[in-house]
Motif scaffolding. Structure first.
Motif, PDB file in Angstrom:
ATOM      1  N   GLN A 185      53.199  31.931  42.814  1.00 11.89           N
ATOM      2  CA  GLN A 185      53.326  33.154  43.617  1.00 11.89           C
ATOM      3  C   GLN A 185      52.329  34.204  43.134  1.00 11.89           C
ATOM      4  O   GLN A 185      51.705  34.905  43.933  1.00 11.89           O
ATOM      5  N   ARG A 186      52.156  34.286  41.821  1.00 13.67           N
ATOM      6  CA  ARG A 186      51.204  35.235  41.237  1.00 13.67           C
ATOM      7  C   ARG A 186      49.787  34.917  41.700  1.00 13.67           C
ATOM      8  O   ARG A 186      49.055  35.793  42.156  1.00 13.67           O
ATOM      9  N   THR A 187      49.398  33.652  41.601  1.00 14.41           N
ATOM     10  CA  THR A 187      48.050  33.240  41.994  1.00 14.41           C
ATOM     11  C   THR A 187      47.818  33.479  43.483  1.00 14.41           C
ATOM     12  O   THR A 187      46.770  33.996  43.877  1.00 14.41           O
ATOM     13  N   LYS A 188      48.798  33.125  44.290  1.00 11.74           N
ATOM     14  CA  LYS A 188      48.662  33.327  45.747  1.00 11.74           C
ATOM     15  C   LYS A 188      48.478  34.811  46.073  1.00 11.74           C
ATOM     16  O   LYS A 188      47.650  35.188  46.901  1.00 11.74           O
ATOM     17  N   ALA A 189      49.263  35.670  45.413  1.00 13.29           N
ATOM     18  CA  ALA A 189      49.152  37.115  45.644  1.00 13.29           C
ATOM     19  C   ALA A 189      47.760  37.615  45.276  1.00 13.29           C
ATOM     20  O   ALA A 189      47.119  38.341  46.043  1.00 13.29           O
ATOM     21  N   LEU A 190      47.267  37.196  44.117  1.00 11.21           N
ATOM     22  CA  LEU A 190      45.952  37.656  43.664  1.00 11.21           C
ATOM     23  C   LEU A 190      44.832  37.119  44.546  1.00 11.21           C
ATOM     24  O   LEU A 190      43.871  37.840  44.851  1.00 11.21           O
ATOM     25  N   GLN A 191      44.946  35.879  44.988  1.00  7.81           N
ATOM     26  CA  GLN A 191      43.926  35.319  45.879  1.00  7.81           C
ATOM     27  C   GLN A 191      43.885  36.083  47.202  1.00  7.81           C
ATOM     28  O   GLN A 191      42.802  36.396  47.704  1.00  7.81           O
ATOM     29  N   ALA A 241      37.228  39.099  38.887  1.00  9.86           N
ATOM     30  CA  ALA A 241      36.745  39.382  40.243  1.00  9.86           C
ATOM     31  C   ALA A 241      37.514  40.542  40.866  1.00  9.86           C
ATOM     32  O   ALA A 241      36.923  41.433  41.496  1.00  9.86           O
ATOM     33  N   ILE A 242      38.816  40.570  40.668  1.00 12.68           N
ATOM     34  CA  ILE A 242      39.634  41.664  41.215  1.00 12.68           C
ATOM     35  C   ILE A 242      39.287  42.977  40.523  1.00 12.68           C
ATOM     36  O   ILE A 242      39.159  44.016  41.172  1.00 12.68           O
TER      37      ILE A 242
END
Length: 194
Positions: A94-100, A124-125
């Motif tokens: 969920q964390r990775t999906k949110a950041l992507q 990148a963010i």
């Protein structure tokens, strides 16, 4: 002689603005001078903060704040332990999906540019958000601290202000007030155009 009228225009200054929407939904609008503007939302019953941009509405805010350097202790101090607990995201997927999603929506990367890997995503963010520009003077008026870029702390403070408005402890921002607007005229238009 011939009369000429030169129009003036009222423009909202960049920075975060907390207000209740038409449907009584509490939101913060980050009007960004350089970079992409976005909203923060607050779920009225669960206390979840959401990052909202374009059609993506329910992106958890917590992973973004972590990547932008906001510690759990800072969030607890700003929001209280219960609200912080409601916002913690422990699922790595969920964390990775949110950041992507945040990176895809906030960056100006072209389609032929490879997306950052999961390991590259935090840097990148940070690069995307550190390149933003907001009005520091206006930000001090709305959230109580001067920020010239959209930093993790600025986002956290805007979320804290939303909580204060929801609890009746703070007032929403009046985006129509002249203090939050610039008046521009023909001279400004010419400079912008050429």
């Amino acid at each position: 002689g011939t009369e000429f009228m030169f129009p003036t225009q009222k423009r909202l200054r960049s920075g975060p603005y907390v207000r209740l929407g038409e449907n009584e939904e509490l939101r913060t609008f980050f009007n960004v001078a350089k970079g992409r503007s976005f909203h923060l939302g607050l779920h009225p019953t669960k206390g979840h903060f959401q990052f909202q941009i374009e059609s993506s509405k329910n992106i958890p805010l917590y992973p973004l704040l972590q990547v932008l350097g906001v510690s759990d202790d800072e969030m607890v101090r700003a929001w209280g332990r219960e609200v912080w607990k409601a916002n913690v995201v422990t699922d790595p997927g969920q964390r990775t999906k949110a950041l992507q999603t945040i990176y895809e929506k906030m960056s100006y990367a072209r389609d032929d540019t490879p997306a950052p890997t999961v390991e590259q995503l935090p840097d990148a963010i940070n690069a995307v958000f550190s390149a933003t520009v907001i009005d520091g003077e206006n930000t001090e008026l709305t959230i109580g601290e001067r920020h010239d870029t959209v930093s993790g702390r600025a986002i956290m403070l805007a979320a804290a202000k939303m909580l204060g408005v929801a609890r009746g402890e703070r007032e929403e921002d009046n985006r129509d007030s002249l203090i939050h607007n610039d008046i521009v005229d023909l001279g400004d238009f010419i400079v912008e155009r050429f």
